[in-house]
Write an enzyme that holds these catalytic residues in place. Structure first.
Site, PDB file in Angstrom:
ATOM      1  N   CYS A 114       0.691  -1.444  -0.303  1.00  0.00           N
ATOM      2  CA  CYS A 114      -0.258   0.076   0.358  1.00  0.00           C
ATOM      3  C   CYS A 114       1.127   1.605  -0.128  1.00  0.00           C
ATOM      4  CB  CYS A 114      -1.108  -0.478   1.040  1.00  0.00           C
ATOM      5  SG  CYS A 114      -2.505  -1.024   0.816  1.00  0.00           S
ATOM      6  N   HIS A 251      -3.177   6.939   3.643  1.00  0.00           N
ATOM      7  CA  HIS A 251      -3.720   5.960   2.697  1.00  0.00           C
ATOM      8  C   HIS A 251      -5.250   5.335   2.962  1.00  0.00           C
ATOM      9  CE1 HIS A 251      -4.255   2.476   0.963  1.00  0.00           C
ATOM     10  NE2 HIS A 251      -3.853   1.498   2.535  1.00  0.00           N
ATOM     11  N   ASN A 281     -10.275   0.449  -0.654  1.00  0.00           N
ATOM     12  CA  ASN A 281      -8.743   0.376  -0.457  1.00  0.00           C
ATOM     13  C   ASN A 281      -8.171   0.082  -1.951  1.00  0.00           C
ATOM     14  OD1 ASN A 281      -5.898  -0.151   0.214  1.00  0.00           O
ATOM     15  ND2 ASN A 281      -6.222  -1.063   2.651  1.00  0.00           N
TER      16      ASN A 281
HETATM   17  O1  UT7 Z   1      -4.338  -1.109   3.375  1.00  0.00           O
HETATM   18  C1  UT7 Z   1      -3.827  -2.017   3.700  1.00  0.00           C
HETATM   19  C2  UT7 Z   1      -3.177  -2.171   5.420  1.00  0.00           C
HETATM   20  N1  UT7 Z   1      -4.639  -2.602   6.118  1.00  0.00           N
HETATM   21  C3  UT7 Z   1      -5.665  -1.651   6.405  1.00  0.00           C
HETATM   22  O2  UT7 Z   1      -5.397  -0.816   7.055  1.00  0.00           O
HETATM   23  C4  UT7 Z   1      -6.867  -3.130   7.748  1.00  0.00           C
HETATM   24  C5  UT7 Z   1      -6.347  -2.155   8.489  1.00  0.00           C
HETATM   25  N2  UT7 Z   1      -7.750  -2.875   9.843  1.00  0.00           N
HETATM   26  C6  UT7 Z   1      -9.179  -3.315   9.422  1.00  0.00           C
HETATM   27  O3  UT7 Z   1      -8.984  -2.035   8.986  1.00  0.00           O
HETATM   28  C7  UT7 Z   1      -9.913  -3.456  10.221  1.00  0.00           C
HETATM   29  O4  UT7 Z   1      -9.261  -4.022  11.150  1.00  0.00           O
HETATM   30  C8  UT7 Z   1     -10.903  -4.430   9.294  1.00  0.00           C
HETATM   31  C9  UT7 Z   1     -12.659  -3.828   8.913  1.00  0.00           C
HETATM   32  C10 UT7 Z   1     -10.398  -5.324   8.246  1.00  0.00           C
HETATM   33  C11 UT7 Z   1     -12.260  -5.492  10.318  1.00  0.00           C
HETATM   34  O5  UT7 Z   1     -12.563  -4.497  11.265  1.00  0.00           O
HETATM   35  P1  UT7 Z   1     -12.363  -4.816  12.874  1.00  0.00           P
HETATM   36  O6  UT7 Z   1     -13.403  -3.868  13.428  1.00  0.00           O
HETATM   37  O7  UT7 Z   1     -11.197  -4.508  13.060  1.00  0.00           O
HETATM   38  O8  UT7 Z   1     -13.728  -6.193  13.577  1.00  0.00           O
HETATM   39  P2  UT7 Z   1     -12.835  -7.371  13.402  1.00  0.00           P
HETATM   40  O9  UT7 Z   1     -11.797  -8.536  12.335  1.00  0.00           O
HETATM   41  O10 UT7 Z   1     -12.307  -7.387  14.644  1.00  0.00           O
HETATM   42  O11 UT7 Z   1     -14.137  -8.645  13.897  1.00  0.00           O
HETATM   43  C12 UT7 Z   1     -15.302  -7.966  14.285  1.00  0.00           C
HETATM   44  C13 UT7 Z   1     -16.198  -9.061  13.996  1.00  0.00           C
HETATM   45  C14 UT7 Z   1     -15.765 -10.116  13.188  1.00  0.00           C
HETATM   46  O12 UT7 Z   1     -17.352 -10.973  14.749  1.00  0.00           O
HETATM   47  P3  UT7 Z   1     -17.319 -11.614  16.243  1.00  0.00           P
HETATM   48  O13 UT7 Z   1     -15.888 -12.542  15.824  1.00  0.00           O
HETATM   49  O14 UT7 Z   1     -16.835 -10.548  16.889  1.00  0.00           O
HETATM   50  O15 UT7 Z   1     -18.180 -12.227  15.945  1.00  0.00           O
HETATM   51  C15 UT7 Z   1     -15.729 -10.620  12.663  1.00  0.00           C
HETATM   52  O16 UT7 Z   1     -16.187 -12.405  12.027  1.00  0.00           O
HETATM   53  O17 UT7 Z   1     -16.724  -8.361  12.925  1.00  0.00           O
HETATM   54  C16 UT7 Z   1     -17.291  -9.942  12.012  1.00  0.00           C
HETATM   55  N3  UT7 Z   1     -16.844  -9.559  10.354  1.00  0.00           N
HETATM   56  C17 UT7 Z   1     -17.929  -8.854   9.345  1.00  0.00           C
HETATM   57  N4  UT7 Z   1     -19.037  -8.854  10.004  1.00  0.00           N
HETATM   58  C18 UT7 Z   1     -19.577  -8.344   8.916  1.00  0.00           C
HETATM   59  C19 UT7 Z   1     -15.654  -9.142  10.342  1.00  0.00           C
HETATM   60  N5  UT7 Z   1     -15.595  -9.192   8.155  1.00  0.00           N
HETATM   61  C20 UT7 Z   1     -17.498  -8.215   8.539  1.00  0.00           C
HETATM   62  C21 UT7 Z   1     -17.880  -8.297   7.416  1.00  0.00           C
HETATM   63  N6  UT7 Z   1     -19.297  -7.995   7.638  1.00  0.00           N
HETATM   64  N7  UT7 Z   1     -17.261  -7.852   6.359  1.00  0.00           N
END
Ligand code: UT7
Length: 324
Positions: A114, A251, A281
């Site tokens: 990225c 970014h 992204n």
């Molecule tokens: O450019 C490359 C660099 N990458 C980044 O900058 C990514 C940085 N990270 C992020 O943007 C965030 O961590 C994400 C958007 C990828 C995820 O958000 P989060 O708030 O960290 O969610 P999480 O991974 O902690 O997941 C929370 C919950 C989980 O469910 P449980 O285990 O709490 O039941 C996930 O399974 O949200 C669930 N989940 C979703 N639910 C609905 C994960 N993805 C989704 C989805 N829709 N698309």
């Protein structure tokens, strides 16, 4: 001293749009979750045939050259940042060179995921400041939808395709100022093992290796604890207060990361332009696409003080300060 000034900006986004509702039909997700957790409402998808990374890079390049009002033959150097090239070689930069008709350039690609555009920008600045290059084209281009696993709701909803380009021209100005750093401690948080190779795509394990894998939560934590400190370090080094910066061009990975960074720096969120809601992204393309949009909308003005910041796989990150 002699440094590179941005004299042209251009971008290209493929016409097909995927909304959050479209994703809700593919994986277990919904518009509310995606909007609240990422800020994304839609992203652009390449058709995978015409709009390859190199083709989108060339389209953005042509737009930037037109915006600069120069002839392609004036370009002496092309650096493309790309993690999703459509061929192993020649590099994407050579494909752009052919498409725009700028023979005889210095051409190579940069892959630092990225932050690739920020890395490429600094490489080009170095050639301008130290090696006599007068006009350089720096491009970020990605076809991320090629490497996304559409069964993984944690990653597939995030990414979009597109390209953005800047033309840099040598002129009098403040020396380019940057930080580029990396750590391998979290290498396993964001990776893609290999490019798709159709002949072997039927092998299940190999197929898995062609997908992008990410521990988003770990990347999120790392970014919010690292990037603002590096931005502050560069501001301190340059003797500039955060309040003097006109635009923090960050970014576009997650609106919550941006909000947290603004808070840590004590800067109003309005100083962090965002288009993640429209593009998702786009990895190394995100910053030049956003800069182009700002110029088109008239929010980017000559002399504006800009801080760019990006981060991604490696993990690695880059921060730049410059005057537009
Ligand atoms: O450019 C490359 C660099 N990458 C980044 O900058 C990514 C940085 N990270 C992020 O943007 C965030 O961590 C994400 C958007 C990828 C995820 O958000 P989060 O708030 O960290 O969610 P999480 O991974 O902690 O997941 C929370 C919950 C989980 O469910 P449980 O285990 O709490 O039941 C996930 O399974 O949200 C669930 N989940 C979703 N639910 C609905 C994960 N993805 C989704 C989805 N829709 N698309």
């Amino acid at each position: 001293m002699l440094t590179g000034k941005i004299i042209g900006l251009g971008s290209y986004l493929p016409p097909k749009i995927m909304t959050n509702d479209d994703f809700a039909r593919i994986v277990d997700t919904n518009d509310d979750w995606i909007t609240e957790r990422t800020g994304i409402k839609q992203r652009h998808f390449s058709d995978g045939i015409e709009d390859t990374s190199s083709a989108m890079a060339a389209k953005a390049a042509k737009a930037a050259i037109e915006d600069a009002g120069i002839d392609a033959s004036e370009i002496e150097m092309i650096v493309v940042a790309c993690t999703t090239p459509d061929k192993l070689f020649p590099a994407m930069s050579f494909c752009v060179q052919k498409a725009i008709g700028a023979e005889g350039c210095i051409c190579f690609d940069v892959n630092s995921a990225c932050p690739g555009f920020v890395t490429a920008y600094n490489v080009a600045q170095n050639f301008i400041e130290n090696s006599g290059v007068k006009t350089a084209l720096v491009i970020g281009a990605e076809c991320l939808t090629n490497i996304v696993d559409y069964t993984d709701r944690g990653t597939c909803i995030l990414f979009g395709d597109g390209a953005g380009a800047v033309v840099l021209r040598a002129g009098e100005g403040r020396k380019n100022s940057f930080i580029l750093r990396s750590t391998t401690e979290k290498m396993e948080c964001l990776y893609c093992e290999t490019l798709k190779q159709p002949k072997r795509a039927s092998e299940e394990e190999f197929e898995k290796d062609t997908y992008l894998h990410m521990n988003g939560r770990e990347v999120f934590r790392f970014v919010v604890s690292t990037i603002p400190a590096n931005m502050q370090e560069l501001l301190d080094r340059e003797g500039i207060d955060a309040s003097e910066i006109d635009h923090f061009v960050f970014h576009q990975a997650n609106s919550r990361i941006i909000e947290s960074t603004a808070k840590k720096l004590g800067v109003p969120l309005e100083k962090f332009p965002m288009n993640i809601q429209e593009t998702g992204n786009t990895s190394s393309a995100s910053i030049p696409i956003l800069l182009t949009k700002m110029k088109k909308e008239g929010t980017l003005k000559k002399g504006d003080k800009i801080m760019m910041a990006s981060f991604g796989a490696g993990l690695n990150w880059g921060v730049n300060y410059f005057e537009y």
